[in-house]
Design an enzyme around this catalytic site. Structure first.
Site, PDB file in Angstrom:
ATOM      1  N   CYS A  42       0.844  -1.199   0.000  1.00 56.11           N
ATOM      2  CA  CYS A  42       0.000   0.000   0.000  1.00 56.11           C
ATOM      3  C   CYS A  42       0.881   1.252   0.000  1.00 56.11           C
ATOM      4  O   CYS A  42       1.991   1.245   0.526  1.00 56.11           O
ATOM      5  CB  CYS A  42      -0.910   0.006   1.217  1.00 56.11           C
ATOM      6  SG  CYS A  42      -2.056   1.408   1.256  1.00 56.11           S
ATOM      7  N   ASP A  44       0.395   3.789   1.712  1.00 54.46           N
ATOM      8  CA  ASP A  44       0.337   4.387   3.046  1.00 54.46           C
ATOM      9  C   ASP A  44       1.744   4.702   3.579  1.00 54.46           C
ATOM     10  O   ASP A  44       2.613   3.829   3.584  1.00 54.46           O
ATOM     11  CB  ASP A  44      -0.376   3.396   3.998  1.00 54.46           C
ATOM     12  CG  ASP A  44      -0.767   4.042   5.315  1.00 54.46           C
ATOM     13  OD1 ASP A  44       0.136   4.572   5.997  1.00 54.46           O
ATOM     14  OD2 ASP A  44      -1.962   4.022   5.655  1.00 54.46           O
ATOM     15  N   ARG A  46       2.844   4.961   6.414  1.00 55.51           N
ATOM     16  CA  ARG A  46       3.251   4.237   7.623  1.00 55.51           C
ATOM     17  C   ARG A  46       3.745   2.824   7.327  1.00 55.51           C
ATOM     18  O   ARG A  46       4.051   2.068   8.255  1.00 55.51           O
ATOM     19  CB  ARG A  46       2.068   4.170   8.605  1.00 55.51           C
ATOM     20  CG  ARG A  46       1.591   5.535   9.061  1.00 55.51           C
ATOM     21  CD  ARG A  46       0.232   5.454   9.703  1.00 55.51           C
ATOM     22  NE  ARG A  46      -0.798   5.045   8.734  1.00 55.51           N
ATOM     23  CZ  ARG A  46      -2.084   4.863   9.043  1.00 55.51           C
ATOM     24  NH1 ARG A  46      -2.495   5.027  10.284  1.00 55.51           N
ATOM     25  NH2 ARG A  46      -2.948   4.514   8.120  1.00 55.51           N
ATOM     26  N   HIS A  98      -2.143  -3.995   4.974  1.00 57.49           N
ATOM     27  CA  HIS A  98      -1.939  -3.600   6.372  1.00 57.49           C
ATOM     28  C   HIS A  98      -3.291  -3.399   7.033  1.00 57.49           C
ATOM     29  O   HIS A  98      -4.265  -3.031   6.377  1.00 57.49           O
ATOM     30  CB  HIS A  98      -1.069  -2.338   6.470  1.00 57.49           C
ATOM     31  CG  HIS A  98      -1.699  -1.095   5.907  1.00 57.49           C
ATOM     32  ND1 HIS A  98      -2.327  -0.150   6.679  1.00 57.49           N
ATOM     33  CD2 HIS A  98      -1.815  -0.662   4.630  1.00 57.49           C
ATOM     34  CE1 HIS A  98      -2.788   0.819   5.908  1.00 57.49           C
ATOM     35  NE2 HIS A  98      -2.492   0.535   4.658  1.00 57.49           N
ATOM     36  N   CYS A 101      -6.327  -0.192   6.835  1.00 57.50           N
ATOM     37  CA  CYS A 101      -6.055   0.455   5.537  1.00 57.50           C
ATOM     38  C   CYS A 101      -7.203   1.401   5.157  1.00 57.50           C
ATOM     39  O   CYS A 101      -8.360   0.979   5.054  1.00 57.50           O
ATOM     40  CB  CYS A 101      -5.872  -0.612   4.454  1.00 57.50           C
ATOM     41  SG  CYS A 101      -5.468   0.102   2.840  1.00 57.50           S
TER      42      CYS A 101
HETATM   43 ZN   LIG Z   1      -3.467   1.219   2.990  1.00 54.44          ZN
END
Ligand SMILES: [Zn+2]
Length: 242
Positions: A42, A44, A46, A98, A101
Site C-alpha cells: 500500500c 500508506d 506508515r 496492512h 487500511c
Molecule cells: Zn493502505
C-alpha cells in the site's frame, strides 16, 4: 519560492552515514541491482517496505498503490511485475496489506470519494464476494481487519493469474507469491500463509487460506473480546494447522 532544504540536508547526512559504514556501498549499488524480492504494498506512508523487513537499497524491488491492488489492466503494476520476474528474476513476490487500511475502509463506505472510487471498486468486489463471511463479524474494526486480509489473499491470486507469473511457472522459473499483512500498531508482519510456487498450487493455497479464515471465525466466536486481537487469533490458527 520554497525549497525542501531540510530534506536535502537529511539526504546528505544519510549518504554520509552509509559511506562511513561502507565506503563502496553506492559504487557497488550503482553498477547493478539484483534483488530477490518484489514487494507489492500500500502507498500508506506508515508502511515503509525496506525498513519493515530490514533491507537495504538494492535488496527489494517495490511497487506501491492505494490498498495494494493487483489489477490485470494496470500497466504500471504489470510492468513492474514483468521487469521483476523476467529481468531481475526475483524469487519471491510479497503482496503486503496492512490493518486499518484507509483505502480498504473507503471501498465499503457509501459516500462518494471521486475518481478514486473507480480504483476502490476492485476492493469492493472482494467485499461483495465475501459479504456473508464478513457479516458474521460483530465489530466494524474486525470486519475491516478481515477485509484487509481477504484483500491480500484475493490480490495474491490475481497476481498468480497474470500472464507474467503463469509464464514464469510454465518455464520452470523459481517464483513464489506470498500474502502478508502488516500491523501498524506493533510493526509486525502477519503471514497469511498464502504461498503459491506453481500454477497447480494457487487453488489449494486459496482454499487453505479460506479454511484458516473460517477457523479464525470459530475462534472469535468461542473466545472473549480481549482475545480477539488479529495477531493473537492468527497465532492460534497457525498452531492448529501446523
Ligand atoms: Zn493502505
Amino acid at each position: 519560492m520554497e525549497k525542501l532544504t531540510d530534506l536535502l540536508e537529511k539526504n546528505r547526512e544519510w549518504a554520509e552515514k552509509i559511506n562511513q559504514e561502507d565506503p563502496h556501498f553506492f559504487e557497488t549499488l550503482a553498477q547493478q541491482q539484483a534483488p530477490e524480492y518484489l514487494w507489492i504494498g500500500c502507498s500508506d506512508s506508515r508502511v515503509p517496505a525496506n525498513e519493515i523487513v530490514g533491507m537495504l537499497p538494492g535488496e527489494l524491488f517495490v511497487h506501491r498503490n492505494v490498498a495494494n491492488v493487483v489489477v490485470h489492466t494496470d500497466m504500471n503494476c504489470l510492468s513492474v511485475v514483468q521487469y521483476a520476474v523476467e529481468v531481475l528474476k526475483v524469487k519471491h513476490i510479497m503482496v503486503v496489506g496492512h490493518y486499518g487500511c484507509g483505502g480498504v475502509a473507503a471501498s465499503i463506505k457509501s459516500e462518494p470519494h471521486g475518481l478514486i472510487d473507480n480504483w476502490l471498486r476492485n476492493i469492493r468486489r472482494v467485499y461483495q464476494k465475501h459479504r456473508e463471511f464478513l457479516s458474521t463479524w460483530d465489530h466494524s474494526h474486525q470486519q475491516l481487519d478481515r477485509l484487509c486480509e481477504l484483500n491480500v489473499i484475493e490480490q495474491s491470486v490475481n497476481l498468480c493469474e497474470t500472464t507474467i507469473v503463469q509464464q514464469a511457472w510454465a518455464n520452470g522459473q523459481e517464483l513464489t507469491v506470498h500474502g502478508w499483512i502488516y500491523g501498524l500498531s506493533d510493526g509486525l508482519v502477519n503471514d497469511l500463509e498464502f504461498n503459491a510456487s506453481g500454477a497447480e498450487e494457487v487453488e489449494e493455497q486459496y482454499q487453505l487460506a479460506m479454511n484458516k479464515m473460517g477457523k479464525l471465525q470459530e475462534l472469535a466466536q468461542a473466545s472473549d473480546k480481549s482475545q480477539q486481537n488479529a495477531r493473537t487469533m492468527w497465532d492460534k490458527v497457525r498452531s492448529i494447522f501446523d
